[in-house]
Design an enzyme around this catalytic site. Structure first.
Site, mmCIF file in Angstrom:
data_model
loop_
_atom_site.group_PDB
_atom_site.id
_atom_site.type_symbol
_atom_site.label_atom_id
_atom_site.label_comp_id
_atom_site.label_asym_id
_atom_site.label_seq_id
_atom_site.Cartn_x
_atom_site.Cartn_y
_atom_site.Cartn_z
ATOM 1 N N ASP A 30 -7.055 -5.040 -3.234
ATOM 2 C CA ASP A 30 -6.760 -3.616 -3.030
ATOM 3 C C ASP A 30 -5.542 -3.171 -3.839
ATOM 4 O OD1 ASP A 30 -7.764 -5.203 -0.943
ATOM 5 O OD2 ASP A 30 -7.476 -3.663 0.552
ATOM 6 N N ASP A 66 0.806 -1.221 0.000
ATOM 7 C CA ASP A 66 0.000 0.000 0.000
ATOM 8 C C ASP A 66 0.841 1.275 0.000
ATOM 9 O OD1 ASP A 66 -2.545 -1.117 -0.251
ATOM 10 O OD2 ASP A 66 -2.624 -1.586 1.889
#
Ligand code: GLY
Length: 367
Positions: free
Chosen positions: A151, A90
């Site tokens: 994600d 991320d």
């Protein structure tokens, strides 16, 4: 559809962010408890959303105080490059919304370098035998060496960006290999998506889907679908490859077909009994709306109207039914669900819901 309400929403957002920026400062809000944000370290996956929000509002208001806070956040986020063992895939969310924005707004070459270094870290997470970008480091005894998660589609733009900036396709190749793996392994027949797929990191063999933040391995976590809609639309934007646009549309259709009357999904689309008091996830709605507007920006007229209208209906409901304008609360959107099964930020405001709500409204406002 008439969009006059968007200006009204925007004015309220500016007032609220200018106010909450005084209490939040250069920190990293995550979700709310009793109306106030709980903050998190600069290496947390959510760290980019607050500076990202500050840049969105700064872009329209040129409020220098908001700019200074965003710059102070970037200094802390970029310092995490030296905390390598805390980092994860991320870094895309983190550095796109802080370092890359700072480079775009201020032509700051140091911030550009931070993002380029980070793209190398993200590319280094690629496992060539399984064709996936590894999501997380291990947590305690939990071995994540073979885990990929949906994600990550939102982290690929860091790689596309790096390839464009240094005119070298290596990063884009890795992003496309990962996106192709997601097309094959994550998207189910009906357009729903898995959150996690585990592989054998030595052979690349698929071991199976895991529930992750969803209810079950074969359920349909609504925020996962939102990440897929937006992430595939972005892969199309950067590559022009139709298969990515087709995937974004397929997941979007599943998402839209399963929305309740007020257009804001339950936290999972496939709960055993879809009870009317199951928590919603306003963040999934906001992310999907911004992704639908991304699709609208690349398709022809009739389709453009379809996706824009779908996004606007979601945003209007968020504005009327979920926005929180109270003076003593810091979040913008009520009723987000962070991680239901672990009881983390359930029925709370989530900084990423707030970020994508504002981003999507700004897209509608500037159309
Ligand atoms: N794992 C990122 C999210 O909660 O959406």
């Amino acid at each position: 559809m008439e969009y006059a309400w968007v200006e009204k929403a925007w004015e309220k957002i500016v007032v609220k962010i200018e106010k909450t920026s005084q209490s939040i400062g250069a920190a990293f809000p995550n979700g709310t408890e009793n109306g106030r944000f709980v903050t998190t370290p600069a290496h947390d996956w959510v760290a980019g959303f607050w500076p990202g929000l500050l840049w969105l509002v700064y872009g329209e208001t040129k409020n220098e105080r908001l700019k200074a806070l965003a710059v102070a956040c970037e200094a802390q986020i970029s310092h995490t490059l030296w905390e390598y063992d805390h980092l994860h895939h991320d870094v895309g969310f983190m550095f796109e919304l802080s370092s890359i924005k700072q480079y775009e707004f201020l032509a700051d070459d140091a911030a550009k370098r931070h993002a380029l270094i980070t793209a190398n870290l993200l590319a280094g997470r690629f496992n060539p035998v399984g064709s996936f970008i590894r999501a997380w480091p291990n947590w305690g005894d939990e071995d994540h060496s073979g885990w990929a998660i949906i994600d990550c589609m939102m982290n690929l733009p860091l790689l596309y960006w790096a390839s464009n900036v240094i005119a070298d396709p290596r990063y884009r190749h890795i992003a496309e290999l990962h996106a192709d793996m997601v097309l094959k392994e994550f998207i189910q027949e009906d357009g729903s998506v898995h959150h996690i797929v585990a592989f054998d990191p030595e052979t690349g063999a698929r071991l199976g889907a895991l529930p992750g933040q969803g209810y079950a391995s074969d359920s349909a976590w609504s925020r996962g679908a939102a990440w897929a809609i937006y992430g595939f639309a972005l892969s199309y934007k950067y590559t022009g490859k139709d298969k990515y646009l087709a995937a974004a549309k397929r997941v979007a259709q599943f998402f839209l077909d399963h929305l309740p009357a007020d257009k804001v999904p339950y936290w999972d689309f496939r709960l055993p009994e879809q009870s009317h008091d199951a928590p919603r996830d306003s963040a999934a709605a906001a992310i999907a709306a911004s992704g639908l507007l991304e699709i609208a920006s690349v398709v022809e007229h009739d389709e453009e109207l379809f996706y824009k209208r779908a996004a606007a209906e979601i945003l209007l409901s968020l504005f009327h039914n979920y926005a929180d304008w109270k003076d003593d609360s810091e979040g913008l959107l009520l009723h987000g669900t962070g991680y239901f099964m672990k009881e983390i930020f359930v029925d709370a405001s989530l900084i990423y819901g707030d970020y994508y709500f504002v981003e999507a409204l700004l897209k509608l406002k500037c159309q």
